[in-house]
Design a protein around this motif. Structure first.
Motif, mmCIF file in Angstrom:
data_model
loop_
_atom_site.group_PDB
_atom_site.id
_atom_site.type_symbol
_atom_site.label_atom_id
_atom_site.label_comp_id
_atom_site.label_asym_id
_atom_site.label_seq_id
_atom_site.Cartn_x
_atom_site.Cartn_y
_atom_site.Cartn_z
ATOM 1 N N ASP A 160 6.182 -0.210 -0.510
ATOM 2 C CA ASP A 160 7.220 -0.199 -1.539
ATOM 3 C C ASP A 160 7.913 1.149 -1.672
ATOM 4 O O ASP A 160 8.967 1.250 -2.259
ATOM 5 N N LEU B 232 15.504 1.867 2.027
ATOM 6 C CA LEU B 232 16.025 0.543 2.374
ATOM 7 C C LEU B 232 16.161 0.331 3.883
ATOM 8 O O LEU B 232 15.764 -0.707 4.404
ATOM 9 N N ARG C 92 13.088 -0.648 5.524
ATOM 10 C CA ARG C 92 12.636 -2.007 5.201
ATOM 11 C C ARG C 92 13.495 -3.047 5.919
ATOM 12 O O ARG C 92 13.014 -4.112 6.267
ATOM 13 N N VAL C 93 14.762 -2.690 6.205
ATOM 14 C CA VAL C 93 15.606 -3.566 7.019
ATOM 15 C C VAL C 93 15.031 -3.647 8.439
ATOM 16 O O VAL C 93 14.872 -4.733 9.011
#
Lengths: 218, 109
Positions: A81, A85, A88-89
């Protein structure tokens, strides 16, 4: 990791061969593999295309088979977490059954393991490379396989090889059995809708069986 | 590459990515999926794969008729046993295809 990668190769070869059989050029088979990058869904889509199914049913089948990734995504999201971003893509594109299982097994054994992103991406990239190379080899070499080999039968065999490890308890067994019965009974429905009806039935029956088993054990 | 194959490739790829990104995209707001949803998702591989296997094996008669006396039923049944006992993919494919070819050679079609 090595046995897992070796285990993907036959599926990749078959996916490559089947892509050419439905009329894709070898580069198209590569694009199909790179853009979707999900073995079972690719094989199911190719199987349907060989049977002249319409695009909507093929896309629906890809969606159903790959809905399991939501479960992996949720499980990984909790452990990654803090990542920005774009990472995480990247993780999402590379998410497979194998990369998920290997990473979760590692993090369950060593919850404070630090280079977890490098661990995940390293494994995922090896799996990705093995998949792309084996589909391309299948696409190029498929043409030299003699016609006397009943290659169409490789599909149910490959699906058997994928299905058996997915049956781990009574609930998943009842999901498979009920889905199989409905699929056989509903095979005459237009546009291969029987497949979606069968999968829906199997998921429902398996879920109910698992609820019941949960209730019995407390 | 026909247009319809491109449509399938792009749409299938986008949907697959979004399914993978679903919770990773939410990241810090992501909580665990509810146990009920998780349990339903867990059934997908077994159900979807059985739906692909069963008609291909059991409805292999002319025009997709139900045919339990087809050599494919025997070949697939043996392959299933091999996979169950050995978990060996190449062995499963080889035994299944080899058995079907063998049975067809001796005249059972």
């Amino acid at each position: 990791m090595a046995p897992i990668i070796l285990g993907m190769i036959p599926f990749g070869l078959i996916a490559g061969i089947a892509s050419v059989e439905v009329g894709m050029p070898a580069w198209g088979a590569g694009a199909f593999s790179a853009i979707i990058f999900a073995g079972a869904a690719q094989l199911a889509a190719l199987d349907l295309l060989a049977g002249d199914a319409g695009p909507l049913v093929v896309i629906g089948t890809i969606a159903i088979i790959n809905t399991r990734f939501v479960m992996y995504s949720a499980s990984l999201a909790v452990r990654f977490d803090g990542e920005p971003l774009w990472r995480r893509v990247l993780m999402s594109y590379f998410l497979t059954d194998q990369a998920y299982v290997v990473t979760i097994t590692k993090l369950d054994a060593q919850p404070s393991y630090r280079p977890r992103l490098a661990f995940y991406l390293g494994g995922a990239l090896s799996l990705w490379s093995a998949w792309q190379v084996s589909t391309l080899v299948g696409a190029v070499a498929g043409a030299i396989i003699p016609d006397s080999v009943p290659l169409a039968f490789a599909f149910p065999l490959v699906f058997i090889a994928l299905m058996v490890p997915a049956i781990v308890d009574r609930a998943t067994l009842s999901a498979a059995l009920s889905s199989g019965v409905v699929a056989v009974a509903a095979a005459d429905l237009p546009a291969n809708l029987g497949l979606l009806a069968a999968a829906g039935t199997g998921i429902t029956v398996g879920y109910l069986a698992s609820r019941r088993a949960g209730g019995e054990t407390g | 590459m026909t247009t319809s194959i491109w449509i399938i490739t792009i749409a299938g790829g986008v949907i697959t990515f979004l399914l993978r990104f679903s919770f990773l995209g939410l990241a810090d707001r992501a909580d665990q999926v509810s146990p009920q949803v998780r349990e339903a998702l867990r059934m997908i591989p077994a159900a979807a794969l059985a739906a692909l296997v069963a008609p291909a094996v059991l409805r292999a008669g002319p025009d997709g008729a139900l045919d339990l006396l087809n050599p494919r039923v025997v070949a697939a049944g043996v392959a299933l046993l091999v996979m169950w006992k050995t978990r060996h993919v190449v062995l499963t494919l080889t035994v299944g295809l080899g058995l079907l070819v063998g049975l067809q050679q001796v005249g059972w079609t």
